[in-house]
Write an enzyme that holds these catalytic residues in place. Structure first.
Site, PDB file in Angstrom:
ATOM      1  N   GLU A  43       0.837  -1.200   0.000  1.00 19.05           N
ATOM      2  CA  GLU A  43       0.000   0.000   0.000  1.00 19.05           C
ATOM      3  C   GLU A  43       0.871   1.249   0.000  1.00 19.05           C
ATOM      4  OE1 GLU A  43      -3.541   1.877   2.872  1.00 19.05           O
ATOM      5  OE2 GLU A  43      -2.367   0.144   3.526  1.00 19.05           O
ATOM      6  N   LYS A 121      -9.071   3.192  -2.552  1.00 15.07           N
ATOM      7  CA  LYS A 121      -9.439   2.489  -1.326  1.00 15.07           C
ATOM      8  C   LYS A 121     -10.808   2.947  -0.833  1.00 15.07           C
ATOM      9  CE  LYS A 121      -7.302   1.584   3.237  1.00 15.07           C
ATOM     10  NZ  LYS A 121      -6.088   1.895   4.044  1.00 15.07           N
ATOM     11  N   CYS A 157      -5.762  -2.891   1.922  1.00 17.59           N
ATOM     12  CA  CYS A 157      -5.729  -2.973   3.385  1.00 17.59           C
ATOM     13  C   CYS A 157      -7.117  -3.075   4.023  1.00 17.59           C
ATOM     14  CB  CYS A 157      -4.945  -1.792   3.952  1.00 17.59           C
ATOM     15  SG  CYS A 157      -4.376  -2.036   5.656  1.00 17.59           S
ATOM     16  N   LEU A 298      24.873   4.309  30.106  1.00 18.07           N
ATOM     17  CA  LEU A 298      24.804   2.951  30.645  1.00 18.07           C
ATOM     18  C   LEU A 298      24.928   3.032  32.154  1.00 18.07           C
ATOM     19  CD1 LEU A 298      24.633  -0.030  29.719  1.00 18.07           C
ATOM     20  CD2 LEU A 298      27.129  -0.085  29.785  1.00 18.07           C
ATOM     21  N   ASN A 380      16.853  15.479  40.628  1.00 22.12           N
ATOM     22  CA  ASN A 380      16.701  15.861  39.218  1.00 22.12           C
ATOM     23  C   ASN A 380      17.943  16.568  38.679  1.00 22.12           C
ATOM     24  OD1 ASN A 380      14.158  14.771  38.927  1.00 22.12           O
ATOM     25  ND2 ASN A 380      13.076  16.677  39.383  1.00 22.12           N
TER      26      ASN A 380
END
Length: 554
Positions: A43, A121, A157, A298, A380
């Site tokens: 599509e 469609k 679809c 990390l 924070n």
């Protein structure tokens, strides 16, 4: 022999009209050489899905029109080949007093260098991530074309999810249904499509070929998983998921209705689909937006560990860099686990302490904060120092910064705006915490991209989660247990269950009130957050459109 159909399961790029056209042309030539005489592309394959307000630009529609003609010209030598391409069509008429727009989500049928049919469609979805009624008007006609004696009915679809378009197409003479799609992934969606199409086939008695897009666009992922269904509603074959592929379906025209034969990839477990969706979402966001590599903080915790494993699977270890930024409350085992995780993944790893910057900021603010004790403010500040450092690295080296927050945190606001929320992409934004733990164990047991087995140290998975912004802090100091929290999020946020219904289902009223209140209060944070891969049927993003200023509580 009968007719051979080729489904071009392509990874397309929104707005790369020329590039998408070239992919269609190349697929047509390869399919023709392999004996196929019908090529189905996804599509809106010419412009890719979801193009959003690009559809409102007349120049965009004109570029798509030109690309369709290019496909026709460059496939003209393929004698007898029929190609179905998806694209927008329409015109805008504008004046001071009048703005009339008629655009369609359409597909054209190309043969021998000519567009022989264009189908619009009929059913336009306007829910979840879909906004098709903003851009298109529904079509009214059917489309049936002939290829090597087979009458093929074309649907786009959503048309195939309703009985009327299918029955009208059958009444127009179709012997086989071709459904072209670009339907965003969520866990389990591929098998939902198979079940729905099997039900549709059972009702109409026609075999069906379902052609689906693959690839990621911003926050949505398309998983491929094209398939074919015979007239008896049995799956005739299933294409691979999460990879480009030219999938061939053989049509036996000696039988009535025609019988389909195709190779079939096995049914996959949900976590394998989920992992591949997250990997593809990250890889395509990086690649399609021109980034060379990525960077992440990390921490030694589970979320950043999972994102690191995802990034290496998506991009390779040479394109991933990790930065550990210990603070005054960082446990020694967090440092040990971060180092071990980076070692196992083979990525570049650096450590940069935040204590000097934290002390300097506290000293600068001390005259203004006089008489007030430390609280969330200082927590924070630590998170924001890390955000500043990571963004500085991103700016200096041109790396895309990945933020590592999960859906449970985004739901409740257990994250710091301009701190750990800094970043350009959030790979696990739609993954709740309980699923983060489950995926970590799944990835340790599986190595789908051959980047290293068992990448996540066991202690990272088994330790109680903590932001490590104050002494002896754990997530559960502030939140209900994640099993409870995630269950409430699933019911309230994803499925619109009310507070009273949640309590009636057996959840503690205090937990329900707390979680739903936090979801409401933290909308302002989510509005400013990075996009992330959508893997559930309702994510924070296109699916979730709640006002920030909102006094409704139920």
């Amino acid at each position: 022999m009968g007719l051979k159909i080729c489904v071009a399961q392509l990874n397309l790029v929104v707005g790369d009209v020329a590039g998408n056209a070239r992919r269609v042309i190349d697929a047509a030539h390869k399919a023709y050489a392999q004996g196929a005489r019908l090529l189905l592309t996804p599509e809106l394959s010419i412009c890719a899905y979801i193009a959003e307000d690009l559809f409102l630009r007349p120049s965009f529609i004109a570029a798509c029109d030109a690309a369709v003609q290019q496909v026709a010209r460059e496939t003209a030598p393929l004698a007898g080949m029929v190609i179905v391409v998806g694209h927008p069509v329409g015109r805008d008429w504008r004046s001071r007093s009048l703005n009339v727009t008629q655009r369609h989500n359409a597909a054209s049928v190309i043969r021998d260098g000519q567009v022989i049919e264009t189908y619009a469609k009929r059913e336009l979805p306007n829910y979840q991530v879909f906004d098709e009624r903003r851009y298109f008007v529904p079509g009214q006609d059917t489309c049936v074309f002939q290829v090597e004696g087979v009458r093929v009915g074309l649907l786009i679809c959503e048309d195939a999810w309703f009985d009327e378009p299918v029955q009208l197409t059958k009444a127009a003479g179709a012997q086989l249904l071709a459904v072209i799609n670009a339907s965003p992934f969520h866990v389990g969606k591929g098998y939902e499509r198979e079940a729905m199409m099997a039900a549709r086939v059972k009702a109409c008695g026609l075999p069906l070929v379902y052609a689906h897009m693959v690839g990621a666009q911003d926050e949505v992922v398309f998983e491929g998983h094209s398939f074919a269904v015979n007239a008896d509603a049995q799956i005739a074959g299933r294409a691979p998921s999460f990879e480009e592929y030219l999938y061939e379906v053989q049509v036996d025209t000696a039988q009535s209705p025609p019988r389909l034969q195709a190779p079939s990839w096995p049914v996959r477990e949900d976590d394998a689909d989920l992992w591949d969706a997250l990997v593809l979402g990250l890889r395509d966001y990086v690649g399609k937006n021109g980034f060379r590599d990525v960077l992440l903080g990390l921490s030694g915790g589970i979320d950043s560990a999972l994102v690191l494993a995802l990034a290496v699977d998506a991009l390779g270890k040479d394109k991933v860099r990790a930065l550990m930024m210990p603070g005054p409350y960082t446990a020694s085992i967090s440092l040990e686990d971060a180092r071990e995780m980076a070692r196992r993944m083979g990525v570049r790893y650096d450590e940069l302490a935040i204590a000097p910057a934290f002390d300097a900021l506290k000293a600068s603010l001390a005259p203004l904060f006089e008489g007030r004790g430390e609280d969330l403010t200082e927590e924070n500040i630590q998170a924001r120092i890390r955000g500043v450092m990571l963004m500085a690295m991103s700016n200096k080296f041109g790396s895309l910064l990945l933020t590592t927050g999960n859906k449970s945190e985004y739901a409740t606001g257990y994250c710091t705006l301009y701190g750990d929320m800094c970043g350009g992409f959030a790979p696990i934004k739609d993954v709740v915490k309980t699923a983060v733990f489950r995926l970590a164990r799944w990835r340790n047991a599986n190595d789908p991209y051959r980047t290293g087995a068992n990448p996540i140290p066991e202690r990272i998975i088994t330790r109680p989660p903590s932001a490590e912004l104050r002494d002896n802090q754990t997530d559960q100091d502030s939140l209900p247990p994640y099993e409870v929290l995630d269950a409430i999020v699933a019911r309230y946020m994803e499925n619109d269950m009310g507070i009273a219904d949640l309590v009636a289902e057996g959840f503690d009223q205090g937990d329900v009130e707390k979680v739903t209140r936090l979801i409401k209060l933290n909308e302002y944070k989510r509005r400013q957050s990075a996009v992330g891969t959508r893997v559930t049927h309702r994510s924070f993003g296109k699916d979730w459109r709640y006002p920030i200023t909102n006094h409704f509580r139920a």
